[in-house]
Every structure is written in structure tokens, then in C-alpha cells.
Scaffold this active site. Structure first.
Site, short mmCIF file in Angstrom:
data_model
loop_
_atom_site.label_atom_id
_atom_site.label_comp_id
_atom_site.label_asym_id
_atom_site.label_seq_id
_atom_site.Cartn_x
_atom_site.Cartn_y
_atom_site.Cartn_z
N SER A 47 -18.05 34.71 -15.66
CA SER A 47 -18.78 34.74 -16.92
C SER A 47 -19.39 33.40 -17.31
O SER A 47 -20.10 33.31 -18.33
CB SER A 47 -17.87 35.23 -18.05
OG SER A 47 -17.42 36.54 -17.77
N GLU A 62 0.91 -25.90 8.58
CA GLU A 62 0.30 -25.37 9.79
C GLU A 62 -0.34 -26.43 10.70
O GLU A 62 -0.47 -26.21 11.90
CB GLU A 62 -0.76 -24.32 9.41
CG GLU A 62 -0.19 -23.06 8.78
CD GLU A 62 0.64 -22.24 9.76
OE1 GLU A 62 0.29 -22.21 10.96
OE2 GLU A 62 1.64 -21.64 9.32
#
Length: 800
Positions: free
Chosen positions: A484, A204
């Protein structure tokens, strides 16, 4: 003409010459001076303006580069696996953990994060170091030995003393990201592999160590190349310029942005060292996309593509990472593998050209596969339902900004192994239940929570049929009638008055019509549409008789039952309507889990928690907000009795399938079914784990399954594969046992056919004896034997 005459003539001639030339010279002089002043003024003004502008840019740079440079997401981790001799974990289960973390197979154990399995019962392991809230767990090389589902020993392979206790690093399960979706794992310059730094510069910016932010030679070289090509083929941006563009600027191609880029690059180089610039670049560079999450920096990219840390990367990994910089979308190795391979090869060639590696090394690296994980590892979305719970609990103590910018580490209670087993059970069982309910495939929806009975830590959670889908979270937000499931609260309320109610108290299960002072009469019905006469209290719960439960609750006063539910941990406001006694209360699976955790812990209310610790980015623990807290909600004796009653549910009541499938774990629990079979519930617990399951439909139409035929089989398919510990109750001091005649609840002895042993709170045992006990009592107490006259005298005494 005399000399004097000639002089006078010359003077007259000079006087006659036009003055224009003299005037022109003076004008130009004045204009030159004016332009000079204007130029100087413009230069001064421009210089001042440039100075002001540069000062403003400089302020921007220093403010963002010094102190906190990035908004860092919170990292969310699962529970760490603790290993010690005697730990209940098999070799196969450890292999699952290795896959989840993940560790790689390597017989040489050449770097952290590797393991090798030796036969069926031994592992060689090279662990990664990890910073926990209570200190650093070092990297170790150990051999683990297993026998009969237990870790039997730990041996050191690195010359250090074998640890008595060690922790594997926790799996990262999610991140809480900033609104713009950036994610990164910060790395320091000294943690960057040298070959990565050298490769980056070679590819780069080869003049990086020699330029001052911009590279004039590079700019000229790129301009000539582009001019020859007739298009843009080369760029001349330095690493510093790339950093500035990514960190401060946009990608728009304008002269203004390019000027800003150059000026800011100069300022960055003026303020910071090359090492600092490389560190910032390595954390900022964009390297890929995961949905809405953008992948920044080498630290995260290493995990994103290879599921490795930077120091675990090989040459071919590093070449690919650097190659991706040129175009993360174009060279995405998961989507464009051929282009990625080609780009990696270019980078390797550059490395050879710059004498970073040999041609032989490059050839070996080129022959390697891309080595990218097939799926995105450790990303957001792995556990969206659990993360939803984590977020809600975090928001009680932290602002959203803190969670998306401060780099917090959030250590959670999630057990990835239990979560995976829970999900597998759902995938396996739900299609069968669709078919059993005679519904279209995929109709039934589900929610489930698994929690530790002693700590309240949530180990696994499922919020729908697709547990990895980020959508409506039924475990937290689906409010459905409890049915229940609330009955144990009614019976507990009764058992807390031992002089009035015991497990052997007879309850009336015949027709009941309740006529309130206002409103319509209420006539509860049993699930089987029958009446059962007088039944023992423990049998009424075990068989889930609605009428007996309703009559008991009305005798107690519904408000007392409401208070019991609130003590147990149900925080919502409850109206004391009679229908509440049979579960006409909308609750979420998480709320049910909270309520049943109080039963499972032996009567202590323990807030459910998904978080154990939170640390700052520095690793410093934040003030403890998530430590274990206990509050006694039930006295030991009634708590013991209600759990005994719920064990009877699983032994020979509505959940008796458990006795067949899990006979050795003393499971306690309760089924739940709502009107028209719309909701199917089961909540049950062993000695260590509580699991709640809800099954139903999002459109609230009948699911055609009861608690026993729907949620219970699903619950069993989950629990059968979990590492369960038997439920062994500690008997309180105030408990005694007595034989009872199941026909009438009275005191019995061994001569009574079918007599059952029942626990009682001291002093609450039945005082009256059943008829079946008379003969033995007569024989023992009178000494009359078979003498008819003596026997008659004894019975007359009993009848007085």
C-alpha cells in the site's frame, strides 16, 4: 789459459745452459699481465654493471620519493555539527557528540579536543582546528550555554570575539583503502613532536645524524654481540635501512635483499635530508593491524591506539608508540598489555639514559596506565551500510583507483547521533516484535532509512538487524513488494484532475472484478475481507481500502499512475498491470525513501544523497557533483492535498497510533502490507525528517505483522527520540476550504452533524448541497422562520 781463451770458454758455457728459467719468467710475466687485464676488465664490467644496477635502484627511489609517495585512502567523514545561538541541541546531546568525536574531559582545557561540563546547561570546550572544503575552522576555547533544548549562547574563553557560528570537526567514520589494505594519516616533519623524534632516534638509531645510511660501528657491535650470544640478538639496521626495507623491499632474509637494502640506503641518504628521511619513516613504519587494514605511521597509530592526534599525546603515549616498533604484534597493547607495559618501561629508561627526560618524569609516565582505547576507534566497519551507499554514489564520478590512492576527503551527510538513536531503537524494539509475531528470536529482519525532507540528505541507514555487520545491505538491495505504500501515487493522480476528483469524492468500495482482454479476471480484496460501500476518497486512502483504490486506478488508467510514480522518483521500468495499483512492485527501502521525499518536500523531486563535498589531498574542493538539486514534480495544490490526506492516515487511519504517540508534529505517512503478511512497511515524515521502515524475513515467509502492527511501532520507536520539527504546511494560493457531509461528500454547513472541513483546489468544491444543509439554508435564505407554508414553498424551489 789466456784471458781470451777464458772468455771463449765462458761464452760456450753460457750457450750450454738450459733456456727454461728464461722461458718460466716470461710466462709468469705474461700470465700476470693477462690476469691483470682480466681483473681490470672484470672490474670495469662489474663497475659498469653496478653503475647500471645502482642507476636502476636510484630511479626507483627518486620516482617513489618525489611527487606522490604513498597510495592514500579516501577519508570519509560524518556531517560536522554546527553550533550557533538558537540551534536545537541540548546539553545532553552535545555530550553525546563529545563522546563520538571523541573529546576528553579536562577542567583545565589544556589542549584541543578537551571539554568540561559545568552543571546541567553549560560546557567549556577547546575545539580542534579542521580543514573543511570552504576553509579552515580554527581551534577555539568557548563556553556554550543551553536552555530548553536550545543553544542559548556562545562565549569566548580565549580572548577572541565569540563566533556567531562554529563547526566542530566531523567524526571520521571510515576509509576507502587500497587493495593491499594499508592505511595511514600523513604528517609533516614539522608536525612531529620533538620528543617523539628524539625518542625514536635514541631507541632505534643513535648515530642517525652522523652516518650516511649504514652504521659500520653498529654493524661491528651487533656482530660481536650476536657472536657471543650464539644467536641473533641485535640488529644494526639504521632508520634509513628500516625505511628502505618497509618502503621498497620484502621481509625475506636473503643476501640479495640485504645488499639491496644497503645500496638503497646509501642512495636515499645521498638524495634526501635527514628531516625528509624522518618524515618518510614516520609515515611508513608499520605499527599494528586492524583486521585486513594495516596501520602505518605515527599519525594513524596515534588515533588507532589512543584516539588522539599526535600533538595531543603525552609522554607515556609516545614511549609506547616507539616501543611498539620493535614488534607490533608482540607488543600489541590491546592483546598483550603486560608485554606492552614492559616495553614502554624500557623505552622510558632509554629516554632517561639519553637525558631526554628526568627520572622523575619517567617514574610518573611508568605509573600511568596504557591509556589505549578499549575498542578500535574510527576504523572501517563502524557504518558499513552507510559506507556502501557512499561508495556507490562516489563511483558515479570517480574511479576505484582515485578512491584508494588519491587521499580524497569525502564529507557525508551521516548524522552519528541520529544513526545511534536509530540503532538503539531497533535493538530495543525488534525482540518485542519477534515475540508479537510468534517467531523465533532473531527471525525478523529490518531495513530503515532516515533522510532530511528538504535536502534529501541521508542522515542514517540500517541494512539489517546487526547494523555494524558488513553483509547483505537490505536498505539498498532488498527488493520487496511495496504494498500500500504506492497508493498515494494513485490518489495523487486523481487529485491532479480537480474537476473530476477531490478529497471528498465518493469512491465505490464494493466488490470489483476486472476482466482484461487477455488473462484471468482480477478480484482485489480488502485487508479486513469486507466491503465498505461508498467512501470518501481521503478515507479510502486513510483506511487503505484496496478495492476503492483499484477501481480508482482503473478509472484513471494504470499508465497514468505509472507516469506519476516515475515523476515522484521511482526510476525502474514499470509495467502498467492493474496489480501495480496495490503495490505489486518490488522496491528497496532506499527507493521508497526517494519516492516519499518528493511528497515530504512539498512536491519537489530531490535526489537522495549521502555526500556533500569531496576535496583533494591538498584540501582543494573538487568540482561540485553533489550540490542540492530540485525539480518540481507535483504542482503545489495537489501536493498540498495529498499530504493532507496522508496526515489523516496518521490521525485516524491505519497509522492512528501516531496521533497517540506523537500528537504535536502533524506527521504524514502511509502503512504498507503485502500478501500473507510477508512485508510490513511504514513511511512517514515530520517537518524535517522522513523515515522509512521495512520489516520482514529473508526467506520470504510470513512475518505475521501488518504495516500497522510491525513497521509502524518500530518507526515510532525511532522517531520519538529524534529532533523532530512539526510538519506545518504552507497553504498554496489556489486552495479553499469547505464543509462537507462525510456521509455523501456533498456540501454541508454547521447544521450538518459530523460535518468536516476539507481543502479543495479553487473551483472544485462540491456544487450540490447535502440534505442536512437544507434547513439552515432555508432559514437564512427565505426568512420564513417556522412558517409551514413558506417552508414548503422554499423546498419546492430547491427541488425544481
Amino acid at each position: 789459459m789466456t784471458r781470451r781463451g777464458r772468455a771463449r770458454h765462458a761464452r760456450r758455457q753460457r750457450q750450454k745452459r738450459p733456456a727454461a728459467p728464461i722461458v718460466t719468467v716470461g710466462l709468469f710475466t705474461r700470465l700476470f699481465r693477462l690476469f691483470g687485464i682480466l681483473f681490470l676488465g672484470a672490474a670495469v664490467v662489474g663497475g659498469v654493471a653496478l653503475t647500471v644496477y645502482m642507476t636502476d635502484l636510484n630511479k626507483t627511489i627518486t620516482q617513489q620519493f618525489q611527487g606522490k609517495r604513498w597510495a592514500l585512502p579516501a577519508r570519509v567523514y560524518a556531517r560536522p555539527l554546527q553550533l550557533f545561538p538558537g540551534a536545537e541541541i541540548s546539553a545532553d546531546q552535545l555530550a553525546q557528540e563529545m563522546e563520538l568525536l571523541p573529546y576528553r574531559v579536562s577542567q583545565r582545557l589544556n589542549q584541543p579536543g578537551t571539554f568540561f561540563r559545568r552543571g546541567d546547561n553549560a560546557f567549556d570546550l577547546y575545539t580542534r582546528s579542521f580543514a573543511f572544503w570552504d576553509g579552515e575552522e580554527p581551534s577555539r576555547q568557548v563556553r556554550l550555554k543551553f536552555a530548553d533544548g536550545v543553544l542559548s549562547g556562545i562565549e569566548s574563553l580565549d580572548g577572541h570575539e565569540a563566533p556567531a557560528l562554529m563547526r566542530l570537526e566531523p567524526a571520521e567514520i571510515a576509509g576507502i583503502y587500497p587493495t593491499h589494505g594499508e592505511d595511514r594519516v600523513l604528517v609533516r616533519y614539522q608536525d612531529l613532536p620533538p620528543v617523539l623524534v628524539d625518542t625514536l632516534i635514541a631507541v632505534e638509531d643513535r648515530a642517525f645524524y652522523n652516518h650516511f645510511g649504514i652504521d659500520p660501528k653498529g654493524i661491528l657491535r651487533a656482530a660481536l654481540a650476536n657472536l657471543r650470544a650464539g644467536r641473533i640478538e641485535q640488529g644494526a639496521s639504521t632508520l634509513t635501512q628500516q625505511l628502505v626495507k618497509n618502503f621498497f623491499l620484502t621481509n625475506e632474509r636473503t643476501v640479495e635483499r640485504k645488499v639491496n637494502e644497503v645500496l638503497m640506503a646509501l642512495l636515499v641518504e645521498w638524495h634526501y635530508s635527514k628531516e625528509e628521511i624522518l618524515e618518510a619513516y614516520s609515515n611508513e613504519i608499520y605499527l599494528g593491524q586492524d583486521g585486513s587494514r594495516s596501520i602505518h605511521g605515527f599519525g594513524l597509530a596515534s588515533r588507532f591506539y589512543f584516539d588522539r592526534t599526535l600533538n595531543e599525546l603525552d609522554l607515556h603515549h609516545i614511549a609506547l608508540l616507539v616501543g611498539i616498533i620493535k614488534g607490533p604484534s608482540k607488543y600489541d597493547p590491546r592483546r598483550n598489555s603486560e608485554l606492552a607495559l614492559e616495553r614502554r618501561g624500557v623505552v622510558l629508561d632509554i629516554m632517561v639514559e639519553q637525558n631526554l627526560i628526568s627520572a622523575e618524569d619517567a617514574a610518573i609516565a611508568k605509573a600511568m596506565p596504557l591509556d589505549v582505547t578499549p575498542g578500535v576507534p574510527r576504523g572501517r566497519g563502524h557504518y558499513p551500510v552507510f559506507l556502501d551507499l557512499v561508495r556507490r554514489q562516489l563511483r558515479e564520478n570517480y574511479r576505484d583507483e582515485d578512491l584508494t590512492s588519491e587521499g580524497l576527503k569525502v564529507f557525508t551527510t551521516l548524522d552519528p547521533r541520529i544513526q545511534a538513536l536509530t540503532e538503539e531503537a531497533l535493538i530495543k524494539t525488534l525482540p518485542k516484535l519477534d515475540k508479537k509475531a510468534k517467531l523465533k528470536a532473531g527471525t525478523l529482519q529490518v531495513a530503515s532509512v532516515v533522510a532530511d525532507t528538504q535536502t534529501g540528505e541521508v542522515r542514517a541507514i540500517v541494512g539489517g538487524r546487526d547494523s555494524r555487520l558488513d553483509g547483505f545491505n537490505r536498505a539498498l538491495d532488498a527488493k520487496r513488494p511495496a504494498g500500500s505504500l504506492l497508493k498515494p501515487a494513485v490518489f495523487l493522480t486523481a487529485l491532479e484532475s480537480p474537476q473530476e476528483y477531490t478529497l471528498s469524492t465518493l469512491l465505490n468500495d464494493n466488490k470489483l472484478t476486472y476482466r482484461p482482454s487477455q488473462g484471468k479476471p482480477w478480484e482485489p480484496k480488502n485487508y479486513d475481507k469486507r466491503y465498505h460501500g461508498n467512501v470518501l476518497l481521503q478515507d479510502a486512502l486513510a483506511r487503505s481500502y484496496n478495492i476503492a483504490t483499484a477501481r480508482l486506478g482503473l478509472e484513471l488508467d494504470v499508465m497514468r499512475v505509472v507516469q506519476t510514480l516515475q515523476r515522484l522518483g521511482l526510476q525502474q521500468e514499470l509495467k502498467p498491470y492493474p496489480s501495480l495499483l496495490l503495490g505489486a512492485v518490488d522496491v528497496s527501502p532506499l527507493e521508497v525513501t526517494q519516492l516519499y521525499t518528493t511528497f515530504a518536500s512539498g512536491g519537489y523531486r530531490i535526489p537522495l544523497r549521502a555526500i556533500t563535498e569531496v576535496t583533494a589531498a591538498s584540501g582543494q574542493p573538487l568540482p561540485r557533483q553533489y550540490s542540492l538539486s530540485l525539480e518540481k514534480a507535483i504542482q503545489p495544490e495537489p501536493a498540498f492535498l495529498i499530504i493532507k490526506a496522508m496526515q489523516k492516515v496518521a490521525r485516524d487511519g491505519t497509522a492512528k497510533l501516531i496521533a497517540k504517540e506523537l500528537p504535536d508534529f502533524g506527521i504524514a505517512g502511509k502503512t504498507g502490507t503485502t500478501d500473507d503478511l510477508r512485508d510490513s512497511w511504514f513511511a512517514g515524515f515530520s517537518g524535517n525528517l522522513l523515515t522509512v521502515v521495512w520489516l520482514g524475513r529473508d526467506d520470504n515467509k510470513p512475518a505475521n505483522l501488518s504495516g500497522s502492527t510491525g513497521a509502524l511501532p518500530l518507526w515510532l520507536s525511532i522517531m520519538k527520540n529524534l529532533p523532530l520539527v512539526p510538519l506545518e504546511l504552507t497553504e498554496p494560493v489556489g486552495i479553499t476550504y469547505a464543509l462537507v457531509d462525510p456521509k455523501n461528500g456533498l456540501r454541508a454547513n454547521k447544521s450538518c452533524s459530523g460535518a468536516i472541513k476539507v481543502p479543495f483546489i479553487n473551483g472544485s468544491e462540491p456544487a450540490q448541497w447535502s440534505n442536512c444543509a437544507y434547513r439552515e439554508s432555508y432559514t437564512q435564505d427565505s426568512g420564513a422562520g417556522d412558517d409551514p407554508e413558506a417552508m414548503g414553498s422554499f423546498f419546492r424551489r430547491l427541488l425544481r
